[in-house]
Design an enzyme around this catalytic site. Sequence first.
Site, PDB file in Angstrom:
ATOM      1  N   LEU A 179       0.847  -1.186   0.000  1.00 11.45           N
ATOM      2  CA  LEU A 179       0.000   0.000   0.000  1.00 11.45           C
ATOM      3  C   LEU A 179       0.885   1.240   0.000  1.00 11.45           C
ATOM      4  CD1 LEU A 179      -2.754  -0.951   2.619  1.00 11.45           C
ATOM      5  CD2 LEU A 179      -2.999  -0.849   0.137  1.00 11.45           C
ATOM      6  N   ASP A 180       0.414   2.285  -0.673  1.00 10.43           N
ATOM      7  CA  ASP A 180       1.148   3.544  -0.686  1.00 10.43           C
ATOM      8  C   ASP A 180       1.236   4.128   0.720  1.00 10.43           C
ATOM      9  OD1 ASP A 180       1.458   3.297  -3.394  1.00 10.43           O
ATOM     10  OD2 ASP A 180      -0.302   4.505  -3.877  1.00 10.43           O
ATOM     11  N   GLY A 181       2.177   5.048   0.889  1.00  7.50           N
ATOM     12  CA  GLY A 181       2.385   5.634   2.195  1.00  7.50           C
ATOM     13  C   GLY A 181       1.163   6.356   2.730  1.00  7.50           C
TER      14      GLY A 181
END
Length: 204
Positions: A97-99
């Site tokens: 997952l993206d930050g």
Amino acid sequence: MGSSGLARLQGLFAVYKPPGLKWLHLRETVELQLLKGLNAQQPPAPKQRVHFLLGPAEGSEEKKLTLTATSVPTLTTHRLVRGPAFTSLKIGVGHRLDGQASGVLVLAVGHGCRLLTDMYEAHLTKDYTVRGLLGRATDNFCEDGRLIEKTTYDHVTRELLDRILAIIQGSHQKALVMMWLWLGPSPAEGQRPGSFVWWMSLQE
């Protein structure tokens, strides 16, 4: 836990990743907490070894020396000598997952890492909730990025959004169909599969 506790750490489990936290940092935090639990348990009793001590002979008036056998603990396996018993743990991540994204991460420990491949090949349905801000564009497509464009959005309506989302959904479904045609089983020679005719009709 010790070695018996490590043997029980096998399988898959889910953790929640909050926004603003990188998935790699979350994986390292989980590994650190598991290692801390493994190393916090009472270590087994140290092994004993025979040691010969030089000393005066008992009951002898003369100053004679003799060797006396005694049992002493072996300190080579002591925690203060060798350090922590567990320093690393194999933890796999099912997806990333993206930050700035939040959601559920599937982690695997030990032999559970082999199950991640089966989970990936099963093509399980994933549910995403997207949040956006109209009228602003940033350099990294996130709200914390540098603003590069700003415009009005009075013309944007729910009907227009539904129409665009339907187009995006249709393109994704078409891509899935084409991927299935390329990866699916090849038909017998001399036969024209119905899926190929269906694919041709999509192109028209």
